[in-house]
Write a protein that holds these residues in place. Structure first.
Motif, PDB file in Angstrom:
ATOM      1  N   PHE A   8      37.322  64.292  20.208  1.00 41.56           N
ATOM      2  CA  PHE A   8      38.592  64.930  19.884  1.00 41.56           C
ATOM      3  C   PHE A   8      39.725  63.927  19.963  1.00 41.56           C
ATOM      4  CE2 PHE A   8      42.491  66.765  21.611  1.00 41.56           C
ATOM      5  CZ  PHE A   8      42.882  67.529  20.517  1.00 41.56           C
ATOM      6  N   PHE A   9      39.789  63.173  21.061  1.00 42.35           N
ATOM      7  CA  PHE A   9      40.881  62.237  21.234  1.00 42.35           C
ATOM      8  C   PHE A   9      40.801  61.081  20.251  1.00 42.35           C
ATOM      9  CE2 PHE A   9      40.895  64.245  25.479  1.00 42.35           C
ATOM     10  CZ  PHE A   9      42.137  64.843  25.362  1.00 42.35           C
ATOM     11  N   GLY A  10      39.602  60.639  19.918  1.00 41.02           N
ATOM     12  CA  GLY A  10      39.464  59.591  18.907  1.00 41.02           C
ATOM     13  C   GLY A  10      40.033  60.040  17.579  1.00 41.02           C
ATOM     14  N   CYS A  11      39.700  61.239  17.169  1.00 39.18           N
ATOM     15  CA  CYS A  11      40.226  61.804  15.922  1.00 39.18           C
ATOM     16  C   CYS A  11      41.725  61.993  16.020  1.00 39.18           C
ATOM     17  CB  CYS A  11      39.582  63.157  15.628  1.00 39.18           C
ATOM     18  SG  CYS A  11      37.829  63.085  15.329  1.00 39.18           S
ATOM     19  N   THR A  93      35.324  68.046  15.475  1.00 35.99           N
ATOM     20  CA  THR A  93      35.001  68.456  14.107  1.00 35.99           C
ATOM     21  C   THR A  93      36.065  69.389  13.566  1.00 35.99           C
ATOM     22  OG1 THR A  93      32.640  68.222  14.525  1.00 35.99           O
ATOM     23  CG2 THR A  93      33.271  69.619  12.672  1.00 35.99           C
ATOM     24  N   ARG A  94      36.464  70.373  14.356  1.00 33.90           N
ATOM     25  CA  ARG A  94      37.501  71.319  13.921  1.00 33.90           C
ATOM     26  C   ARG A  94      38.826  70.601  13.678  1.00 33.90           C
ATOM     27  NH1 ARG A  94      34.074  74.322  12.289  1.00 33.90           N
ATOM     28  NH2 ARG A  94      33.189  75.961  13.558  1.00 33.90           N
ATOM     29  N   PHE A  95      39.142  69.665  14.547  1.00 32.95           N
ATOM     30  CA  PHE A  95      40.375  68.902  14.393  1.00 32.95           C
ATOM     31  C   PHE A  95      40.358  68.122  13.081  1.00 32.95           C
ATOM     32  CE2 PHE A  95      43.212  65.309  15.232  1.00 32.95           C
ATOM     33  CZ  PHE A  95      44.344  65.985  15.671  1.00 32.95           C
ATOM     34  N   GLN A  96      39.231  67.480  12.770  1.00 36.76           N
ATOM     35  CA  GLN A  96      39.105  66.742  11.512  1.00 36.76           C
ATOM     36  C   GLN A  96      39.239  67.684  10.317  1.00 36.76           C
ATOM     37  OE1 GLN A  96      35.303  64.780  12.191  1.00 36.76           O
ATOM     38  NE2 GLN A  96      36.340  62.795  12.168  1.00 36.76           N
ATOM     39  N   ASN A  99      42.865  68.555   9.866  1.00 36.05           N
ATOM     40  CA  ASN A  99      43.596  67.409   9.313  1.00 36.05           C
ATOM     41  C   ASN A  99      43.329  67.253   7.823  1.00 36.05           C
ATOM     42  OD1 ASN A  99      45.010  66.605  11.533  1.00 36.05           O
ATOM     43  ND2 ASN A  99      43.546  65.060  12.164  1.00 36.05           N
ATOM     44  N   MET A 100      42.058  67.432   7.420  1.00 43.00           N
ATOM     45  CA  MET A 100      41.727  67.303   6.000  1.00 43.00           C
ATOM     46  C   MET A 100      42.388  68.413   5.199  1.00 43.00           C
ATOM     47  SD  MET A 100      37.798  65.843   6.267  1.00 43.00           S
ATOM     48  CE  MET A 100      37.224  66.915   5.038  1.00 43.00           C
ATOM     49  N   GLN A 101      42.457  69.628   5.748  1.00 40.46           N
ATOM     50  CA  GLN A 101      43.127  70.738   5.067  1.00 40.46           C
ATOM     51  C   GLN A 101      44.602  70.439   4.891  1.00 40.46           C
ATOM     52  OE1 GLN A 101      42.329  74.178   7.453  1.00 40.46           O
ATOM     53  NE2 GLN A 101      40.277  74.483   6.625  1.00 40.46           N
ATOM     54  N   GLN A 102      45.229  69.893   5.926  1.00 38.70           N
ATOM     55  CA  GLN A 102      46.651  69.575   5.857  1.00 38.70           C
ATOM     56  C   GLN A 102      46.922  68.416   4.911  1.00 38.70           C
ATOM     57  OE1 GLN A 102      47.757  68.954   9.934  1.00 38.70           O
ATOM     58  NE2 GLN A 102      47.959  71.145  10.346  1.00 38.70           N
ATOM     59  N   ALA A 103      45.979  67.481   4.802  1.00 41.94           N
ATOM     60  CA  ALA A 103      46.168  66.311   3.949  1.00 41.94           C
ATOM     61  C   ALA A 103      45.915  66.637   2.482  1.00 41.94           C
ATOM     62  CB  ALA A 103      45.245  65.194   4.395  1.00 41.94           C
ATOM     63  N   THR A 104      45.164  67.690   2.227  1.00 39.54           N
ATOM     64  CA  THR A 104      44.844  68.063   0.852  1.00 39.54           C
ATOM     65  C   THR A 104      45.934  68.983   0.327  1.00 39.54           C
ATOM     66  OG1 THR A 104      42.492  67.985   1.418  1.00 39.54           O
ATOM     67  CG2 THR A 104      43.101  69.118  -0.628  1.00 39.54           C
ATOM     68  N   PRO A 105      46.584  68.580  -0.774  1.00 40.97           N
ATOM     69  CA  PRO A 105      47.622  69.439  -1.333  1.00 40.97           C
ATOM     70  C   PRO A 105      46.999  70.735  -1.864  1.00 40.97           C
ATOM     71  CG  PRO A 105      47.325  67.463  -2.673  1.00 40.97           C
ATOM     72  CD  PRO A 105      46.403  67.366  -1.503  1.00 40.97           C
ATOM     73  N   PRO A 106      47.727  71.851  -1.734  1.00 37.78           N
ATOM     74  CA  PRO A 106      47.192  73.117  -2.232  1.00 37.78           C
ATOM     75  C   PRO A 106      47.019  73.066  -3.746  1.00 37.78           C
ATOM     76  CG  PRO A 106      49.447  73.388  -1.397  1.00 37.78           C
ATOM     77  CD  PRO A 106      49.038  71.967  -1.154  1.00 37.78           C
TER      78      PRO A 106
END
Length: 108
Positions: A8-11, A93-96, A99-106
């Protein structure tokens, strides 16, 4: 990776570094920021490890009749650490994923 490495902290710190606006910084300043993030990650990993040791010790070690752990204590410690690691990996995994959801534009 042992108990001292918390995914978690690494991510979290990798994401934090990528979110920081470091483009305006020179190389030395970028290295300073990265060094500080690495220090923070190390401290969080140590705190996580120490918390794991304390939790599992308090939960599993019930008496001090012998210098070695009893079989039940050893089994308890193994289960405690296994559960903790599975939980940490799931959080990472959930954190990643978030992050991917937030980084991907809708999509339009």
């Amino acid at each position: 990776s042992g108990p001292s490495h918390n995914p978690f902290f690494g991510c979290f710190f990798s994401s934090l570094f990528s979110m920081l606006d470091v483009e305006h910084l020179n190389e030395g300043q970028k290295q300073q920021v990265l060094g500080k993030l690495n220090d923070m990650q190390m401290q969080d990993s140590l705190n996580t490890y120490n918390g794991l040791v304390e939790r599992c010790f308090n939960e599993c070690i019930t008496h001090f009749r012998a210098k070695d752990l009893e079989k039940a204590e050893t089994g308890c410690i193994e289960r405690c650490v296994t559960k903790f690691m599975a939980f940490s990996q799931r959080i990472g995994t959930r954190f990643q994923e978030k992050n991917m959801q937030q980084a991907t534009p809708p999509s339009q």
